[in-house]
Enzyme design. Structure first.
Site, mmCIF file in Angstrom:
data_model
loop_
_atom_site.group_PDB
_atom_site.id
_atom_site.type_symbol
_atom_site.label_atom_id
_atom_site.label_comp_id
_atom_site.label_asym_id
_atom_site.label_seq_id
_atom_site.Cartn_x
_atom_site.Cartn_y
_atom_site.Cartn_z
ATOM 1 N N GLY A 303 10.211 -7.692 -9.942
ATOM 2 C CA GLY A 303 10.302 -7.601 -8.292
ATOM 3 C C GLY A 303 9.758 -6.409 -7.850
ATOM 4 O O GLY A 303 8.572 -5.939 -8.511
ATOM 5 N N SER A 304 10.254 -5.715 -6.773
ATOM 6 C CA SER A 304 9.432 -4.651 -6.167
ATOM 7 C C SER A 304 9.129 -3.275 -7.038
ATOM 8 O O SER A 304 8.403 -2.503 -6.599
ATOM 9 C CB SER A 304 10.133 -4.266 -4.989
ATOM 10 O OG SER A 304 10.310 -5.310 -4.065
ATOM 11 N N ILE A 305 9.791 -3.368 -8.109
ATOM 12 C CA ILE A 305 9.621 -2.346 -9.020
ATOM 13 C C ILE A 305 7.930 -2.108 -9.372
ATOM 14 O O ILE A 305 7.366 -0.905 -9.402
ATOM 15 C CB ILE A 305 10.055 -2.395 -10.221
ATOM 16 C CG1 ILE A 305 11.557 -2.124 -10.380
ATOM 17 C CG2 ILE A 305 9.657 -1.608 -11.467
ATOM 18 C CD1 ILE A 305 12.144 -0.663 -9.909
#
Length: 588
Positions: A303-305
């Site tokens: 995801g946003s990592i």
């Protein structure tokens, strides 16, 4: 007629005797060590031998401070049961170890073979002085030795791995090497990676020969049998900190993290201080409930990592600055209004802090137009991709890996997706085919905190001979052949990661009150899975601290968890608080 019958009978008898003699010759002269897969000599000796194993001969593991992780050695008093049948100075031994004579007699009477003297159900630990005094008495059947015991606590099972008796596997691995009877093979983790170093040459044991009724066969002498090589068994010194590992295990279990775990790295040495994976592994049945899987070295949807990679690439390539504005009221197609996360127009710093999807979808499309390999290139520069664990040449093995279960991450399954704007957008926010390991994510944070130097992650520092000298030392290895990030880009990434915590709307604002200042990035990944409670997500938080002098890189991830019920932030916060207290205690 009767003479012919007699001669025939005699011939048959002689033939039978010849067969019998041949069979005896086979048993006693020819196949004595390999008859029907049995060593007849060894088994014959074993029938009239009492023995006590002192050390199984397999190498052991210690943490970075030398604390044992798999075995302990206790200075112990060993007694042989034939002492019941002879006169010996029991009173002298009782005085040396400060126990009643009656207790020694009681344990001797119960013994069926050589045994370690116990007190309160535990081996009585002798001092060096007591060991010398006992051995100086030179009493047959009374010896003070350093006896090996397995530790009751299982430390870092997903790092260390496990062994099992498997002679066939050992023969396949080491066809030219003699295999001791009770040797075990490393099956997973460091036990597997370092199996050739750890494999026993032979056991250390005490031997005593008796007759069928247990009486001395060759006098009262006890034989001390040990391997002929004085440098083995070896000790593998890991980079783990046993105390920190225990605390991290407790935190993960306290908050009920069922699947996922954490990775904690020492930034200076880029080495694992603690690694926890769940479901936990049962040493007696490691594959139960898939407990043997080390989730921390397997690729998962980040995801946003992954937006950290996009930010690094865009800044380094000059495609964006902190002042670049993005429409964060739109979804990743840049057209559809995002009613759930409508942030309006934001600059890059605020877009990163609130994890605006459209900002990084937009940057991702620009990057691919600029350089179709930009995602892979910068993921590699950051030490995130394709693998993070230490790999290099160890003697004749050119691809020795400290994390044998680690799997390569992926960014694209199909290169044609680079021509599809929506696929590029989904990839840029860490969805679609993006898969990276928590170990890689922790390494990315350590790389940024360290100033941009990407290194492979180590779990082992060195292998030591029995006498403490170094057999092999694992030096830091570059994670990539790529040019490192520009220093300015690294500083900008550090600012972005800090803003996630300090900004009012930042997704890491929960961590502003921690005793160590934290910089990091959150991630919520859609998995496409559901259960009775709805959609399942992967929830991440990865960062480093303290910000002013980075010491630790930490990633916590909860996998396949119902949205809104994750404990990732709780675990991360508790870990930071624990490490702060640990450091204060070490300093004071």
């Amino acid at each position: 007629m009767w003479k012919k019958r007699t001669l025939a009978m005699l011939a048959l008898i002689q033939f039978g005797l010849l067969l019998l003699i041949g069979r005896l010759a086979q048993l006693q002269l020819i196949d004595t060590e390999s008859f029907s897969n049995h060593n007849l000599i060894a088994e014959s000796v074993a029938q009239r031998t009492q023995e006590l194993m002192i050390d199984d001969g397999r190498g052991s593991f210690v943490d970075r401070n030398g604390k044992p992780l798999t075995k302990r050695y206790v200075p112990s008093l060993v007694l042989f049961p034939f002492l019941n049948t002879v006169t010996w100075p029991i009173e002298q031994v009782a005085r040396i170890i400060d126990v009643p004579e009656e207790e020694i007699r009681r344990q001797l009477e119960r013994a069926n073979g050589p045994f370690v003297f116990e007190q309160d159900g535990e081996p009585l630990a002798l001092s060096e002085r007591q060991m010398k005094q006992i051995n100086d008495l030179r009493i047959p059947g009374v010896l003070a030795v350093n006896k090996q015991y397995a530790l009751e606590t299982v430390y870092a099972p997903h790092v260390l791995g496990f062994t099992r008796p498997d002679r066939e596997l050992l023969r396949q691995r080491y066809p030219k090497r003699p295999i001791p009877p009770r040797a075990e093979a490393g099956i997973q983790g460091l036990e597997k990676a370092f199996d050739e170093f750890l494999l026993a040459d032979d056991e250390t044991k005490l031997l005593y020969h008796v007759d069928a009724e247990g009486r001395p066969l060759f006098g009262l002498d006890v034989k001390y049998s040990e391997p002929g090589n004085p440098f083995y068994p070896v000790t593998v010194q890991t980079t783990l900190d046993r105390d920190i590992q225990q605390e991290m295990e407790r935190i993960v279990d306290r908050y009920g993290l069922k699947k996922g775990g954490l990775v904690l790295l020492d930034i200076d040495t880029n080495s694992v201080l603690a690694l926890v994976s769940r479901p936990n592994m049962d040493p007696r049945d490691p594959y139960k409930n898939r407990g043997a899987e080390n989730q921390m070295v397997l690729p998962h949807i980040p995801g946003s990592i992954f937006k950290t990679v996009i930010a690094a690439a865009a800044l380094d390539e000059g495609l964006a600055s902190f002042k670049t504005m993005f429409d964060c009221s739109k979804k990743i197609d840049g057209i559809t209004r995002d009613k759930e996360h409508d942030y309006g127009m934001l600059d890059l710093t605020d877009s990163f802090a609130v994890s605006c999807n459209n900002a990084f979808a937009t940057l991702g499309k620009k990057l691919i137009q600029h350089d179709s390999d930009a995602f892979e290139t910068y993921a590699e520069k950051l030490g995130l991709y394709p693998m993070a664990g230490w790999e290099g040449t160890v003697y004749r093995e050119e691809q020795f890996r400290q994390f044998p279960e680690e799997r390569k991450g992926t960014i694209w399954h199909d290169r044609h997706d680079k021509q599809v704007p929506l696929a590029v957008a989904q990839t840029a926010i860490g969805q679609k085919d993006v898969r990276v390991s928590p170990l890689g994510v922790a390494n990315m944070m350590a790389t940024i905190a360290r100033g941009g130097e990407a290194l492979k992650v180590r779990a082992v520092d060195q292998v030591l001979y029995k006498n403490g000298t170094t057999l092999f030392s694992f030096s830091p290895e570059p994670a990539t052949n790529q040019e490192p990030l520009a220093p300015k880009t690294v500083q900008q990434l550090q600012q972005l990661l800090r803003g996630v915590v300090t900004k009012e709307e930042g997704t890491g604002r929960r961590f502003r009150s921690l005793p160590y200042a934290v910089a990091g990035k959150s991630g919520t990944a859609e998995t496409g899975k559901t259960d009775d409670e709805g959609e399942l997500i992967n929830k991440w938080f990865a960062g480093y601290f303290p910000v002013d002098r980075p010491k630790y890189a930490l990633v916590v991830v909860e996998l396949d968890r119902p949205n809104g019920r994750t404990v990732t932030n709780d675990v991360f916060a508790a870990a930071v608080e624990t490490l702060y207290a640990y450091d204060k205690n070490e300093q004071g």
